[in-house]
Design a protein around this motif. Structure first.
Motif, PDB file in Angstrom:
ATOM      1  N   LEU A 124       0.829  -1.202   0.000  1.00  0.00           N
ATOM      2  CA  LEU A 124       0.000   0.000   0.000  1.00  0.00           C
ATOM      3  C   LEU A 124       0.865   1.255   0.000  1.00  0.00           C
ATOM      4  N   VAL A 125       1.913   1.239   0.804  1.00  0.00           N
ATOM      5  CA  VAL A 125       2.841   2.370   0.829  1.00  0.00           C
ATOM      6  C   VAL A 125       3.564   2.481  -0.505  1.00  0.00           C
ATOM      7  N   ALA A 126       4.019   1.350  -1.027  1.00  0.00           N
ATOM      8  CA  ALA A 126       4.813   1.347  -2.252  1.00  0.00           C
ATOM      9  C   ALA A 126       4.010   1.794  -3.473  1.00  0.00           C
ATOM     10  N   ALA A 152      -1.112   6.176  12.412  1.00  0.00           N
ATOM     11  CA  ALA A 152      -1.519   5.076  13.286  1.00  0.00           C
ATOM     12  C   ALA A 152      -1.660   5.552  14.731  1.00  0.00           C
ATOM     13  N   MET A 153      -0.722   6.394  15.173  1.00  0.00           N
ATOM     14  CA  MET A 153      -0.782   6.913  16.531  1.00  0.00           C
ATOM     15  C   MET A 153      -1.989   7.838  16.704  1.00  0.00           C
ATOM     16  N   ALA A 154      -2.277   8.655  15.707  1.00  0.00           N
ATOM     17  CA  ALA A 154      -3.434   9.549  15.777  1.00  0.00           C
ATOM     18  C   ALA A 154      -4.728   8.747  15.888  1.00  0.00           C
ATOM     19  N   PHE A 155      -4.832   7.691  15.099  1.00  0.00           N
ATOM     20  CA  PHE A 155      -6.018   6.836  15.169  1.00  0.00           C
ATOM     21  C   PHE A 155      -6.127   6.192  16.551  1.00  0.00           C
ATOM     22  N   ALA A 197      -2.947  12.790   7.398  1.00  0.00           N
ATOM     23  CA  ALA A 197      -1.941  12.366   6.423  1.00  0.00           C
ATOM     24  C   ALA A 197      -2.053  13.180   5.137  1.00  0.00           C
ATOM     25  N   ALA A 198      -3.291  13.417   4.686  1.00  0.00           N
ATOM     26  CA  ALA A 198      -3.486  14.212   3.472  1.00  0.00           C
ATOM     27  C   ALA A 198      -2.922  15.619   3.637  1.00  0.00           C
ATOM     28  N   ALA A 222      -0.001   5.663   2.875  1.00  0.00           N
ATOM     29  CA  ALA A 222       0.858   5.326   4.019  1.00  0.00           C
ATOM     30  C   ALA A 222       0.039   5.302   5.306  1.00  0.00           C
ATOM     31  N   ALA A 223      -0.870   6.259   5.446  1.00  0.00           N
ATOM     32  CA  ALA A 223      -1.733   6.285   6.629  1.00  0.00           C
ATOM     33  C   ALA A 223      -2.634   5.067   6.682  1.00  0.00           C
TER      34      ALA A 223
END
Length: 323
Positions: A59-61, A85-88, A109-110, A230-231
């Motif tokens: 997904l990141v790639a 991930a930490m924000a979630f 992230a956006a 990435a998010a």
């Protein structure tokens, strides 16, 4: 003899149309090698583990691939993964509904991606430097906010199951997200005007501008998509583990670039393939899982990835320079 040489030249020229060739060769070589030397490599549990690793990296790639085809880099994806991930996790622990927390993390992230793109395109600065600074800044913010301690969350929800729940056969739902995003990105890249604009922006920005392509806008959208994917990968990882630490995603940017380049995308932009990146992510997953099953020390992982990366690049360049 001349007929054979001419046929060889024609076949190589045909292969130039397919960026995935080098990745496919690497995929087959790695798959066959571990099938022989690693016990239980072809078991359903092993294949499920490979797919889980490949899905989260892939997904990141995929985002990195689209951005590299457009002629830019993003080294901040690992930090964006960790921050999202930490924000979630923090929003979920505060009692915010998971769907709102999910959308909020993607929105964060956006915004980071938009900021990266704005600085690169408006400031006309190298994306390598801008996103390197962004990577360090957001990692520092993450460490400062958490004090260096991980965040655990034991509750589950339908959303978290949809992101990374275990499916029949041992596979995780993340595999479906990975394949779905890969299919959509492939269609966008190969069947839409925006896909043509991505290739044009990375291949020849001056000519693209002369044809009316808004190169800066295309690249800014690329930065946003890369950060959002990435998010998504970060939240999927959190849903799978039930925890997130301040170092989550560290080094992910290098693995994503390795998967992308192995998949045939050129560092110079203007040429690449999402399907090649899918194969590159699968190669990384096979190497990580196969080395464990073969009983090899963990520190051989990066060395093996480096060999596969160089081999795939040599094949890709050989094909590109033919004809």
């Amino acid at each position: 003899m001349r007929v054979r040489q001419r046929a060889w030249s024609i076949s190589l020229a045909e292969l130039r149309r397919y960026p995935e060739v080098g990745a496919l060769a690497g995929f087959l070589a790695v798959f066959l090698s571990f099938s022989i030397v690693a016990p239980h490599f072809l078991t359903p549990a092993s294949l499920a583990g490979i797919m889980t690793i490949a899905a989260e990296l892939g997904l990141v790639a995929i985002g990195v691939t689209l951005l590299m085809i457009a002629g830019e880099f993003d080294l901040s994806v690992g930090s964006v993964l960790g921050v999202s991930a930490m924000a979630f996790a923090l929003m979920a622990r505060a009692g915010i509904p998971h769907l709102i927390a999910f959308l909020g993390a993607l929105g964060l992230a956006a915004a980071i991606g938009a900021l990266n793109g704005w600085v690169v395109t408006r400031g006309r600065l190298p994306s390598f430097i801008v996103t390197l600074g962004s990577m360090m800044f957001w990692r520092g913010v993450l460490l400062a906010v958490t004090g260096g301690f991980p965040i655990a969350y034991e509750e589950k929800s339908l959303l978290m199951f949809a992101l990374s729940g275990r499916l029949p056969g041992g596979f995780h739902a993340s595999a479906l997200w990975f394949l779905g995003v890969a299919l959509i990105a492939t269609l966008v890249l190969t069947r839409t005007p925006f896909g043509n604009a991505i290739f044009a922006s990375g291949g020849n920005p001056q000519a693209a501008r002369a044809l009316g392509v808004e190169v800066a806008r295309v690249k800014q959208i690329g930065f946003i998509l890369t950060a959002v994917l990435a998010a998504l990968a970060g939240i999927i990882q959190f849903s799978r583990f039930g925890s997130v630490d301040p170092l989550r995603g560290e080094g992910m940017e290098l693995e994503a670039i390795a998967a992308t380049v192995t998949g045939g995308t050129l560092l110079t932009g203007g040429y690449g393939s999402v399907m090649g990146t899918v194969l590159g992510a699968l190669i990384v997953g096979m190497v990580r899982n196969g080395l464990v099953l073969a009983g090899a020390p963990a520190y051989w992982y990066r060395a093996f990835i480096g060999l596969v990366l160089v081999g795939a690049v040599i094949i890709n360049l050989r094909i590109r320079r033919s004809g």
